[in-house]
Structure formats: C-alpha cells, structure tokens
Design a protein around this motif. Structure first.
Motif, PDB file in Angstrom:
ATOM      1  N   ILE A  46     -12.660   2.436   8.425  1.00 47.15           N
ATOM      2  CA  ILE A  46     -11.275   1.761   8.110  1.00 47.15           C
ATOM      3  C   ILE A  46     -11.099   4.045   8.610  1.00 47.15           C
ATOM      4  CG2 ILE A  46      -9.984   2.593   6.348  1.00 47.15           C
ATOM      5  CD1 ILE A  46     -10.763   0.367   4.899  1.00 47.15           C
ATOM      6  N   PRO A  47     -11.018   3.878   9.146  1.00 42.54           N
ATOM      7  CA  PRO A  47     -10.468   5.736   9.595  1.00 42.54           C
ATOM      8  C   PRO A  47     -10.495   6.348   8.726  1.00 42.54           C
ATOM      9  CG  PRO A  47      -8.297   4.373  11.019  1.00 42.54           C
ATOM     10  CD  PRO A  47      -9.288   3.150   9.966  1.00 42.54           C
ATOM     11  N   PRO A  48     -10.658   7.799   8.542  1.00 40.87           N
ATOM     12  CA  PRO A  48     -10.030   8.603   7.164  1.00 40.87           C
ATOM     13  C   PRO A  48      -8.692   8.964   6.968  1.00 40.87           C
ATOM     14  CG  PRO A  48     -11.693   9.748   8.701  1.00 40.87           C
ATOM     15  CD  PRO A  48     -11.053   8.317   9.831  1.00 40.87           C
ATOM     16  N   PHE A  49      -8.197   8.922   6.046  1.00 40.19           N
ATOM     17  CA  PHE A  49      -7.245   9.287   5.378  1.00 40.19           C
ATOM     18  C   PHE A  49      -7.190  10.105   3.983  1.00 40.19           C
ATOM     19  CE2 PHE A  49      -7.332   7.617   0.969  1.00 40.19           C
ATOM     20  CZ  PHE A  49      -8.468   6.610   0.833  1.00 40.19           C
ATOM     21  N   PRO A  50      -6.218  10.740   4.268  1.00 40.99           N
ATOM     22  CA  PRO A  50      -4.369  10.789   4.353  1.00 40.99           C
ATOM     23  C   PRO A  50      -4.207  11.405   5.640  1.00 40.99           C
ATOM     24  CG  PRO A  50      -4.630  12.178   2.728  1.00 40.99           C
ATOM     25  CD  PRO A  50      -6.033  12.373   2.621  1.00 40.99           C
ATOM     26  N   LEU A  63       0.976  -1.044   0.572  1.00 45.25           N
ATOM     27  CA  LEU A  63      -0.521   0.065  -0.103  1.00 45.25           C
ATOM     28  C   LEU A  63       0.954   0.982  -0.167  1.00 45.25           C
ATOM     29  CD1 LEU A  63      -3.140  -0.969   2.713  1.00 45.25           C
ATOM     30  CD2 LEU A  63      -3.362  -0.431  -0.098  1.00 45.25           C
ATOM     31  N   GLY A  64       0.549   2.173  -1.027  1.00 45.40           N
ATOM     32  CA  GLY A  64       1.086   3.492  -0.805  1.00 45.40           C
ATOM     33  C   GLY A  64       0.527   4.430   0.161  1.00 45.40           C
ATOM     34  N   PRO A  65       1.197   5.865   0.396  1.00 50.51           N
ATOM     35  CA  PRO A  65       0.835   6.889   1.538  1.00 50.51           C
ATOM     36  C   PRO A  65      -1.075   7.106   1.490  1.00 50.51           C
ATOM     37  CG  PRO A  65       1.840   7.173  -0.445  1.00 50.51           C
ATOM     38  CD  PRO A  65       1.652   6.118  -0.714  1.00 50.51           C
ATOM     39  N   GLY A  88     -12.102   5.003   3.036  1.00 46.18           N
ATOM     40  CA  GLY A  88     -12.338   5.598   4.208  1.00 46.18           C
ATOM     41  C   GLY A  88     -14.097   5.283   4.397  1.00 46.18           C
ATOM     42  N   GLY A  89     -14.594   4.612   5.304  1.00 44.25           N
ATOM     43  CA  GLY A  89     -15.827   4.955   5.479  1.00 44.25           C
ATOM     44  C   GLY A  89     -16.769   3.446   6.137  1.00 44.25           C
ATOM     45  N   LEU A  90     -15.852   2.478   4.943  1.00 39.15           N
ATOM     46  CA  LEU A  90     -17.090   1.446   5.026  1.00 39.15           C
ATOM     47  C   LEU A  90     -15.771   0.219   4.884  1.00 39.15           C
ATOM     48  CD1 LEU A  90     -19.708   0.440   3.542  1.00 39.15           C
ATOM     49  CD2 LEU A  90     -18.212  -0.357   1.418  1.00 39.15           C
ATOM     50  N   ASP A 103      -1.458   6.371   9.703  1.00 38.86           N
ATOM     51  CA  ASP A 103      -1.054   5.336  10.207  1.00 38.86           C
ATOM     52  C   ASP A 103      -2.296   4.447  10.992  1.00 38.86           C
ATOM     53  OD1 ASP A 103       1.446   5.362   9.831  1.00 38.86           O
ATOM     54  OD2 ASP A 103       2.153   7.627  11.221  1.00 38.86           O
ATOM     55  N   ALA A 104      -2.921   5.482  11.430  1.00 40.97           N
ATOM     56  CA  ALA A 104      -4.539   4.770  11.621  1.00 40.97           C
ATOM     57  C   ALA A 104      -4.671   3.916  11.222  1.00 40.97           C
ATOM     58  CB  ALA A 104      -5.838   5.821  12.634  1.00 40.97           C
ATOM     59  N   ALA A 105      -4.348   4.352   9.862  1.00 48.18           N
ATOM     60  CA  ALA A 105      -5.429   3.041   8.756  1.00 48.18           C
ATOM     61  C   ALA A 105      -5.286   1.232   8.698  1.00 48.18           C
ATOM     62  CB  ALA A 105      -6.064   4.512   7.590  1.00 48.18           C
ATOM     63  N   MET A 106      -3.155   1.999   8.669  1.00 48.62           N
ATOM     64  CA  MET A 106      -3.131   0.904   8.341  1.00 48.62           C
ATOM     65  C   MET A 106      -3.361  -0.155  10.096  1.00 48.62           C
ATOM     66  SD  MET A 106      -1.946   0.470   5.700  1.00 48.62           S
ATOM     67  CE  MET A 106      -0.604  -0.576   6.065  1.00 48.62           C
ATOM     68  N   VAL A 107      -2.813   0.544  10.828  1.00 42.88           N
ATOM     69  CA  VAL A 107      -3.501  -0.334  12.693  1.00 42.88           C
ATOM     70  C   VAL A 107      -5.114  -1.327  12.226  1.00 42.88           C
ATOM     71  CG1 VAL A 107      -4.322   0.052  14.593  1.00 42.88           C
ATOM     72  CG2 VAL A 107      -1.908   0.750  13.540  1.00 42.88           C
TER      73      VAL A 107
END
Length: 286
Positions: free
Chosen positions: A156-160, A116-118, A142-144, A164-168
């Motif tokens: 999934i937490p919002p990004f970008p 996965l990229g940033p 994010g969101g589903l 880091d939280a999204a990857m967790v």
C-alpha cells in the motif's frame, strides 16, 4: 470467525500487554502439543516431550488467568480516570501495528465512500457489520500488503501524503483472488479483547478435549488388549490350539487337556475367554 491478528512489534509491558503476550505463548505451545499427540505410536522421547509441553501449557494457562484479571483492572482504572477528566476514547491505551490476513474480495468494502477516512482509518462499519473482522477506528498502514495466496499484491503506498494513490491500490487489491495480509494499527483495547476471545475459544476446546480423554484412553486400552491377545493367540496356534475357534472343543481340566502344555494352560484359558466375550459382545450389537 474474526481473523487472527499478529503483532508487528512486541506487546507493551503493561498488564494488558503481558496478558496478550501470554495468550500468544499459550496457543503456540498448545498447537505444538497437539502435533506431538497426533503422532501415531509415539516414542518414549516424544511422550516425554508431550508431557513437557502439557506442563508448559498449564503454566501459561494459569498465568493467563491471573493476567486477565490484572488487565481488566487496568482497563477499569483507566476508564475511571478518563471519565473523571471527560475524555473517553477507544485508543486511550494506545495502539499497536498488527498484521491481519483477510479475503481479497472483502477489501472492496473499504472502497465504499465514507468507510475510510482521510488517513485510511475505518470511520464507519459497512452495512452495520465489520469488514472482514476489521473494526471501526482501525487504521490501514502503508508497507504491508503481502502475497499469501496465488495473487500478486504489492505494498500500500505511503500515506497521508498520497491518500488517493493509496485508495487506488486498496481497490486493486480487492480484485485479486485468494487472501492478502494487511498491516493495520489496532487500538490496544480491541487487541486485548481479541486475545481474550482467542483464550476463551481455547478454554472451550480444551474442556471438550479433556472431557473426551476418558473415552479416548478406554479405546487405546482396548486396542492394546486386542493386540496383546492377537499375539498370544498366534503363539498358541503354533502349538496346535486356536483359542478363537468357537467350533473347537472347549478346554478341559488342566490334568486332562492334551492340546496345550501345563505351563500354557492359563494363557490359553485367558485368551479363549477374551475371544468368547468379544464374540458375545458382537452378537449383542447385531
């Protein structure tokens, strides 16, 4: 087999979008027609509904054939334009947010460094193959991340802003049992190819079903004939004659036969011949 993608917003009004939308409508009608056909001893209303669904299915199939050619021409025309400008990218047709249901354990491959990229876009395939049908260039949204099985999965937490939280959270999803639904941004070209593959599979399945129809109709006709003969045999048995009894004396000439009335003679002869042929056919099979 790749998972089925479901658009989270309407398909665009381009030739590719109209083709993809028509495939969705075709397959939806095909499923409804299969359910109606599977109903045993369908009523007249159900048979009429089935015929109506079959007509709609054929209309959508014809439209899909035409729109498929238009979509190919649209992609080829855009490709020529992009080559002339020196800019060729997979997402040149845009992208579409879609939902996809995959096995939770397959998500673990997304946690491998470099996949996965940033911005949570898939940059590399895992081991040279796709990850649960997710292609390179697709982006997790994010969101589903909904619960579709026994596992309780959150969003999934919002990004970008919080990569880091999204990857967790993605790694946490991979620890669940069952399947989860993810939202992904799919390049329009990949989405159209996906729809074309679904259409091709339906064509192959439909051709197989059409080839099996004569045999199916023959079996249905035999079942109806057997039911009709069984009813007639039961009626004749109440009159004292069993046309299926091979040990009984064969029917005599009409003016000499005393076991059945004159008006029932031809019916008794027809039923007796049916059971005689059936017995001979069973003997040959043995």
């Amino acid at each position: 087999m790749n998972p089925i993608l479901q658009p989270l917003r309407p398909w665009p009004r381009s030739a590719c979008g109209r083709f993809a939308c028509t495939v969705d409508e075709l397959l939806e009608v095909a499923v409804a027609a299969e359910h109606v056909e599977a109903v045993p001893q369908a009523t007249t209303r159900l048979r009429q509904q089935c015929r109506a669904l079959q007509r709609r299915m054929q209309d959508f199939a014809s439209a899909a054939d035409i729109l498929e050619d238009e979509a190919v021409r649209e992609v080829e025309g855009l490709k020529d334009t992009l080559i002339s400008t020196g800019c060729v990218q997979k997402n040149s047709l845009g992208s579409l947010p879609m939902s996809v249901v995959i096995e939770a354990r397959a998500i673990a491959k997304l946690c491998v460094p470099g996949v996965l990229g940033p911005a949570l876009e898939i940059e590399h395939a895992y081991g040279g193959s796709s990850i649960a049908g997710l292609g390179v260039g697709w982006q997790l949204l994010g969101g589903l991340a909904l619960e579709t099985g026994a596992a309780a999965a959150g969003d999934i937490p919002p990004f970008p802003l919080e990569p880091d939280a999204a990857m967790v959270r993605i790694c946490e999803l991979s620890c669940h049992w069952g399947r989860v639904a993810l939202a992904v941004s799919v390049p329009m070209l990949d989405a159209v190819v996906h729809q074309a593959e679904r259409l091709e599979r339906w064509r192959a399945q439909n051709a197989t079903r059409e080839g099996d129809k004569p045999e199916k109709l023959r079996c249905m006709a035999q079942d109806r004939l057997h039911t009709s003969m069984a009813k007639e045999r039961k009626r004749l048995m109440t009159l004292g004659f069993d046309p299926a009894d091979s040990s009984a004396e064969p029917l005599q000439m009409p003016h000499l036969e005393k076991r059945v009335a004159w008006c029932d003679y031809h019916a008794a002869q027809r039923v007796a011949r049916y059971y005689q042929r059936r017995k001979q056919s069973t003997t040959r099979c043995l």
